[in-house]
Write a protein that holds these residues in place. Structure first.
Motif, PDB file in Angstrom:
ATOM      1  N   ARG A   1     -50.989  -9.972  -8.788  1.00  0.00           N
ATOM      2  CA  ARG A   1     -49.784  -9.835  -7.953  1.00  0.00           C
ATOM      3  C   ARG A   1     -48.538 -10.358  -8.668  1.00  0.00           C
ATOM      4  NH1 ARG A   1     -49.254 -12.662  -2.309  1.00  0.00           N
ATOM      5  NH2 ARG A   1     -47.018 -12.699  -2.617  1.00  0.00           N
ATOM      6  N   LEU A   2     -48.748 -11.371  -9.531  1.00  0.00           N
ATOM      7  CA  LEU A   2     -47.632 -11.934 -10.286  1.00  0.00           C
ATOM      8  C   LEU A   2     -46.921 -10.848 -11.083  1.00  0.00           C
ATOM      9  CD1 LEU A   2     -48.652 -15.250 -12.037  1.00  0.00           C
ATOM     10  CD2 LEU A   2     -46.927 -14.875 -10.300  1.00  0.00           C
ATOM     11  N   ILE A   3     -47.736  -9.963 -11.660  1.00  0.00           N
ATOM     12  CA  ILE A   3     -47.170  -8.945 -12.541  1.00  0.00           C
ATOM     13  C   ILE A   3     -46.603  -7.784 -11.743  1.00  0.00           C
ATOM     14  CG2 ILE A   3     -47.717  -7.363 -14.438  1.00  0.00           C
ATOM     15  CD1 ILE A   3     -50.127  -9.399 -14.972  1.00  0.00           C
ATOM     16  N   THR A   4     -47.266  -7.447 -10.619  1.00  0.00           N
ATOM     17  CA  THR A   4     -46.846  -6.259  -9.879  1.00  0.00           C
ATOM     18  C   THR A   4     -45.724  -6.547  -8.881  1.00  0.00           C
ATOM     19  OG1 THR A   4     -48.665  -6.694  -8.387  1.00  0.00           O
ATOM     20  CG2 THR A   4     -49.030  -5.028 -10.073  1.00  0.00           C
ATOM     21  N   ASP A   5     -45.646  -7.781  -8.368  1.00  0.00           N
ATOM     22  CA  ASP A   5     -44.623  -8.108  -7.376  1.00  0.00           C
ATOM     23  C   ASP A   5     -43.283  -8.324  -8.084  1.00  0.00           C
ATOM     24  OD1 ASP A   5     -42.966  -9.228  -5.474  1.00  0.00           O
ATOM     25  OD2 ASP A   5     -44.617 -10.188  -4.411  1.00  0.00           O
ATOM     26  N   SER A   6     -42.364  -7.388  -7.878  1.00  0.00           N
ATOM     27  CA  SER A   6     -41.098  -7.450  -8.620  1.00  0.00           C
ATOM     28  C   SER A   6     -40.288  -8.694  -8.240  1.00  0.00           C
ATOM     29  CB  SER A   6     -40.274  -6.195  -8.346  1.00  0.00           C
ATOM     30  OG  SER A   6     -39.974  -6.114  -6.978  1.00  0.00           O
ATOM     31  N   GLU A   7     -40.457  -9.161  -7.003  1.00  0.00           N
ATOM     32  CA  GLU A   7     -39.692 -10.327  -6.564  1.00  0.00           C
ATOM     33  C   GLU A   7     -40.131 -11.578  -7.336  1.00  0.00           C
ATOM     34  OE1 GLU A   7     -39.499 -12.604  -2.510  1.00  0.00           O
ATOM     35  OE2 GLU A   7     -39.079 -10.483  -2.171  1.00  0.00           O
ATOM     36  N   LEU A   8     -41.451 -11.700  -7.528  1.00  0.00           N
ATOM     37  CA  LEU A   8     -41.957 -12.854  -8.274  1.00  0.00           C
ATOM     38  C   LEU A   8     -41.544 -12.764  -9.740  1.00  0.00           C
ATOM     39  CD1 LEU A   8     -45.553 -13.245  -6.811  1.00  0.00           C
ATOM     40  CD2 LEU A   8     -43.558 -14.660  -6.385  1.00  0.00           C
ATOM     41  N   PHE A   9     -41.581 -11.556 -10.263  1.00  0.00           N
ATOM     42  CA  PHE A   9     -41.235 -11.364 -11.661  1.00  0.00           C
ATOM     43  C   PHE A   9     -39.755 -11.680 -11.888  1.00  0.00           C
ATOM     44  CE2 PHE A   9     -40.571  -8.883 -15.564  1.00  0.00           C
ATOM     45  CZ  PHE A   9     -41.590  -9.439 -16.319  1.00  0.00           C
ATOM     46  N   ALA A  10     -38.922 -11.341 -10.893  1.00  0.00           N
ATOM     47  CA  ALA A  10     -37.482 -11.599 -11.015  1.00  0.00           C
ATOM     48  C   ALA A  10     -37.197 -13.092 -11.187  1.00  0.00           C
ATOM     49  CB  ALA A  10     -36.750 -11.061  -9.795  1.00  0.00           C
ATOM     50  N   THR A  11     -38.022 -13.937 -10.539  1.00  0.00           N
ATOM     51  CA  THR A  11     -37.774 -15.375 -10.650  1.00  0.00           C
ATOM     52  C   THR A  11     -37.913 -15.822 -12.101  1.00  0.00           C
ATOM     53  OG1 THR A  11     -40.094 -15.985 -10.289  1.00  0.00           O
ATOM     54  CG2 THR A  11     -38.715 -15.793  -8.339  1.00  0.00           C
ATOM     55  N   ILE A  12     -38.864 -15.206 -12.811  1.00  0.00           N
ATOM     56  CA  ILE A  12     -39.067 -15.581 -14.210  1.00  0.00           C
ATOM     57  C   ILE A  12     -37.867 -15.143 -15.061  1.00  0.00           C
ATOM     58  CG2 ILE A  12     -40.521 -15.133 -16.230  1.00  0.00           C
ATOM     59  CD1 ILE A  12     -42.912 -15.063 -14.254  1.00  0.00           C
ATOM     60  N   LEU A  13     -37.329 -13.959 -14.755  1.00  0.00           N
ATOM     61  CA  LEU A  13     -36.130 -13.503 -15.466  1.00  0.00           C
ATOM     62  C   LEU A  13     -34.952 -14.452 -15.213  1.00  0.00           C
ATOM     63  CD1 LEU A  13     -36.271  -9.633 -14.990  1.00  0.00           C
ATOM     64  CD2 LEU A  13     -37.056 -11.015 -16.914  1.00  0.00           C
ATOM     65  N   HIS A  14     -34.824 -14.909 -13.974  1.00  0.00           N
ATOM     66  CA  HIS A  14     -33.756 -15.865 -13.660  1.00  0.00           C
ATOM     67  C   HIS A  14     -33.893 -17.119 -14.512  1.00  0.00           C
ATOM     68  CE1 HIS A  14     -33.315 -13.954  -9.405  1.00  0.00           C
ATOM     69  NE2 HIS A  14     -32.614 -13.319 -10.308  1.00  0.00           N
ATOM     70  N   ALA A  15     -35.136 -17.590 -14.660  1.00  0.00           N
ATOM     71  CA  ALA A  15     -35.362 -18.806 -15.449  1.00  0.00           C
ATOM     72  C   ALA A  15     -34.911 -18.583 -16.889  1.00  0.00           C
ATOM     73  CB  ALA A  15     -36.836 -19.193 -15.400  1.00  0.00           C
ATOM     74  N   PHE A  16     -35.176 -17.387 -17.423  1.00  0.00           N
ATOM     75  CA  PHE A  16     -34.746 -17.116 -18.805  1.00  0.00           C
ATOM     76  C   PHE A  16     -33.222 -17.053 -18.897  1.00  0.00           C
ATOM     77  CE2 PHE A  16     -39.141 -16.080 -19.656  1.00  0.00           C
ATOM     78  CZ  PHE A  16     -39.271 -16.543 -20.954  1.00  0.00           C
ATOM     79  N   GLU A  17     -32.593 -16.523 -17.851  1.00  0.00           N
ATOM     80  CA  GLU A  17     -31.132 -16.490 -17.850  1.00  0.00           C
ATOM     81  C   GLU A  17     -30.573 -17.920 -17.857  1.00  0.00           C
ATOM     82  OE1 GLU A  17     -27.778 -14.359 -15.102  1.00  0.00           O
ATOM     83  OE2 GLU A  17     -29.755 -13.450 -15.163  1.00  0.00           O
ATOM     84  N   LEU A  18     -31.280 -18.809 -17.171  1.00  0.00           N
ATOM     85  CA  LEU A  18     -30.805 -20.199 -17.110  1.00  0.00           C
ATOM     86  C   LEU A  18     -30.894 -20.885 -18.471  1.00  0.00           C
ATOM     87  CD1 LEU A  18     -32.049 -21.675 -13.707  1.00  0.00           C
ATOM     88  CD2 LEU A  18     -29.749 -20.992 -14.359  1.00  0.00           C
ATOM     89  N   ILE A  19     -31.782 -20.393 -19.361  1.00  0.00           N
ATOM     90  CA  ILE A  19     -31.905 -21.020 -20.681  1.00  0.00           C
ATOM     91  C   ILE A  19     -30.554 -21.003 -21.405  1.00  0.00           C
ATOM     92  CG2 ILE A  19     -32.925 -20.770 -22.984  1.00  0.00           C
ATOM     93  CD1 ILE A  19     -35.489 -19.943 -21.744  1.00  0.00           C
TER      94      ILE A  19
END
Lengths: 451, 303
Positions: B68-86
């Motif tokens: 579900r981590l990979i398929t749920d776009s909402e969960l995946f978006a959180t990881i992208l946000h974290a990379f933006e914060l870098i």
């Protein structure tokens, strides 16, 4: 230590593997059979604190003085009962509820939505007390939100919580600003309300102040009020109570969201609504910065103190003149842990809150809301012209129109934080359409109810 | 002949006892570490394979949660946000830290340097919660940030920075940058102070200007310190929780939702302990995947 770097990871991996093996031997969590409380009706049990010293363990919501004042008065009348009270914000209580009820069982706890707690067998079935104290003879609507059936849907079934009082939401308004824009009497229809909002905007006054920032989608207040203007409260209640097949995505609800969107686009809300929290909303409204605020009568006592004589209250006007009115109205829910040590005494306290004259006085003066109890019970006198008087009168109208319903945020444990709030924030920012909003909330609801 | 033997025997007799004693001294730490770090870590891995609400019975679901981590776009978006914060948590503090540290070093003797150092380190000693609250006032629609913008005639871009879908995540990033700049500056400054002054003298004799000095001497000598700064700040970005929780709680919408906050919501508000654990495990692996290469890159030069 020449081999250090090569040996260390190996050692760590071995340790991890060994620990993993020991940890993985059993599945987490309790047994799968439901707790006894849910299966059979309890015998009639006496709600009493006795005469021996008792210490009641309470877990209350911080920022609301009502339960604390009631507890103090109770100790005054029954000196053998002392209190051990812990306080937290409602959001914290919501998150803590299951663990606290299981591990550190309080005798009395402010509760969020109860159905999931009942499913896990964490709450005491209060039917025995209801029989012995006569709660089951009170107007049924007062208790139905706290009844949970075997399948987890609310509305009927055994009683699992009680209210300290029951509150109701609508529109508070600033009387001085209202006179300024020529609003001499409360709007009688939705169209009148729209006209008043436009007049306020033209006069340079923020028409509605509402919180909608962070994890708190406060636009749910005006939205649900608009839902009552366009439709019947019954199907909304069915949805909140998780009746099979219920949906929030109905034509009348769509009209409500569209109307809310119209208000947003017309600029009737402050433009920083998505970063505004509840405290900011209150301080702006009390400071005379806005004409209206959608909020509940739990603020009546506070507003009577902070803007004496200047705050008014009205129920959401119906779409057509003379139409029935409805409002979000819910008991201030308190439950008893199924493992509580002093359940009998806690039940006695709940009964005392609803039936004792001083307690009812406190419920109105401090809590600002209607006390629980039989329809013909003593009502404390309220000063004419106060906003508390106005909210109590509005409560009577809701009772007459049978328009009380629970808050749409209480449908499931996660629907508020994970669905309503982000969706309403997107709507406020113009990034979501009314139709997609309802469809999205309904989809989340279905997965959450399944779980 | 006999003397060496007794000598060896004596050494052999002493050694096992020393090892045993060593473990004894380490035991309290090992017990604490195992109880409060290893055990929760392993339990998290275990929970991630179950569908569990934290209280009732649990069901084994294998790798479903990870799927579900990979398929749920909402969960995946959180990881992208974290990379933006870098960019904000790591990029700005390290670059700004280098610049500020170099500046402070060049005025090292003056009192101004001490004042600057103290001011920059201040965010480190202020509780993050207080910093978050302070910044949410500064960035509110009537806050100082907007008043300053209005004062210089930029009324058109004023807004509720933390309540706007486009600016909320960068605004959170700015708070993080403010917190971490001081830490990086101090680390880099300490690193600079141990560079041999003779190197600079030699460079100057060869006719190098301040820029050349910085590029050829300061930067290479600071390799390890920069490595530490980048590691610490990247972890802070990927595992961010407190600043986001205080300033936006993930909103508006889900525009500032990061994995740390999502784990918290999943576990305590949605009561999906298994899913929350799976995301937590994924986050740990992600942090390792990003940080280990950084460690290698910055360490090699010194060996």
């Amino acid at each position: 230590m020449a081999h250090g770097p090569t040996r260390r990871p190996l050692l760590a991996a071995l340790t991890l593997a060994a620990l993993a093996a020991t940890a993985a031997c059993s599945a987490p969590g309790g047994s799968s059979e439901p707790a006894g409380a849910a299966t059979s009706a309890p015998a009639v049990s006496a709600a009493t604190c006795g005469t021996a010293p008792v210490t009641l363990k309470g877990y209350f919501e911080t920022g609301f003085p009502l339960p604390k004042n009631l507890a103090d008065e109770f100790t005054k009348q029954f000196p053998n009962v002392k209190w051990d009270i812990r306080e937290d914000q409602f959001a914290v209580i919501t998150q803590n509820a299951p663990r606290v009820l299981a591990d550190d069982p309080p005798d009395l706890m402010r509760l969020p939505q109860v159905s999931e707690l009942v499913k896990d067998g964490l709450l005491k079935n209060l039917d025995g007390y209801a029989q012995s104290t006569g709660w089951d003879k009170w107007p049924a609507s007062q208790l139905e939100q706290m009844r949970v059936g075997a399948s987890g849907q609310r509305g009927d079934g055994p009683l699992y919580a009680m209210g300290l009082n029951f509150s109701m939401t609508g529109l508070f308004y600033n009387k001085k600003l209202a006179t300024q824009i020529g609003m001499t009497q409360p709007p009688a229809t939705l169209a009148d309300l729209d006209a008043a909002l436009q007049k306020a905007k033209d006069a340079g006054i923020t028409p509605i102040d509402q919180f909608n920032g962070g994890a708190t989608g406060g636009l749910a207040f005006p939205l649900q009020n608009l839902m009552t203007a366009y439709g019947d409260p019954a199907p909304i209640n069915d949805w909140i109570f998780q009746k099979p097949g219920a949906t929030i995505d109905t034509p009348s609800n769509l009209q409500a969201v569209q109307h809310l969107e119209k208000w947003i686009k017309a600029g009737y809300f402050a433009d920083d609504i998505n970063s505004q929290d509840y405290a900011t909303m209150m301080s702006r409204f009390i400071g005379g910065k806005a004409l209206f605020m959608f909020n509940g009568d739990w603020e009546s006592g506070n507003l009577d103190k902070q803007m004496a004589g200047n705050a008014g209250f009205l129920l959401m006007p119906p779409a057509q003149a003379g139409g029935k009115q409805a409002a979000m109205s819910a008991p201030l829910t308190y439950g008893i842990s199924s493992k509580a040590k002093n359940a009998d005494c806690a039940a006695f306290f709940l009964n005392w809150v609803a039936t004792n004259q001083q307690a009812r006085d406190i419920a109105v003066k401090v809590g600002g809301s209607h006390p629980m109890g039989p329809a013909d019970a003593y009502m404390p006198p309220v000063q004419e012209g106060t906003v508390t008087a106005a909210t109590l009168a509005a409560g009577a109208t809701i009772g007459k129109d049978n328009g009380a319903m629970d808050f749409i945020a209480n449908a499931t444990g996660a629907i508020y934080a994970k669905s309503w709030t982000p969706q309403l924030q997107k709507l406020a920012a113009g990034q979501q359409t009314p139709d997609a909003l309802l469809k999205s909330v309904q989809k989340d609801y279905e997965t959450q109810v399944e779980n | 002949m006999s003397a060496p033997i007794t000598g060896r025997r004596a050494r052999r007799a002493r050694r096992p006892r020393a090892v045993w004693l060593g473990w004894l001294f380490a035991a309290p730490a090992i017990v604490m570490y195992a109880t409060f770090v290893l055990r929760p870590l392993l339990l998290t891995v275990q929970y991630s394979f179950y569908d569990w609400n934290g209280i009732g019975a649990s069901t084994w679901v294998g790798l479903d949660n990870y799927g579900r981590l990979i398929t749920d776009s909402e969960l995946f978006a959180t990881i992208l946000h974290a990379f933006e914060l870098i960019v904000f948590f790591s990029g700005i503090p390290v670059l700004l830290g280098l610049f500020v540290a170099a500046t402070i070093r060049s005025i090292a003797a003056s009192r101004l340097a001490t004042v600057a150092r103290t001011l920059l380190f201040l965010p480190q000693v202020i509780p993050l919660v207080a910093a978050g609250i302070m910044w949410s006032w500064l960035l509110s629609s009537t806050g100082l940030a907007n008043e300053l913008l209005s004062a210089v005639g930029l009324d058109s871009i004023t807004r509720a920075w933390l309540g706007d879908f486009d600016t909320a995540l960068p605004a959170v990033g700015v708070i993080g940058a403010w917190v971490l700049v001081g830490l990086c500056t101090l680390l880099l400054l300490a690193g600079m102070s141990k560079i041999d002054p003779a190197l600079y003298e030699a460079a100057r004799l060869d006719g190098a200007g301040p820029v050349r000095e910085f590029r050829s001497i300061t930067l290479p000598s600071l390799r390890q310190e920069i490595g530490v700064c980048v590691t610490v700040t990247v972890i802070a970005a990927l595992a961010s929780f407190d600043i986001v929780y205080i300033s936006t709680q993930g909103g508006p919408g889900n525009s500032t939702m990061v994995p740390g906050l999502e784990i918290y919501y999943l576990a305590f508000s949605e009561r999906e302990v298994g899913m929350a654990s799976a995301l937590a495990v994924a986050l740990v692996l992600l942090v390792l995947a990003v940080v280990l290469p950084i460690q290698r890159l910055t360490r090699d030069g010194s060996r």
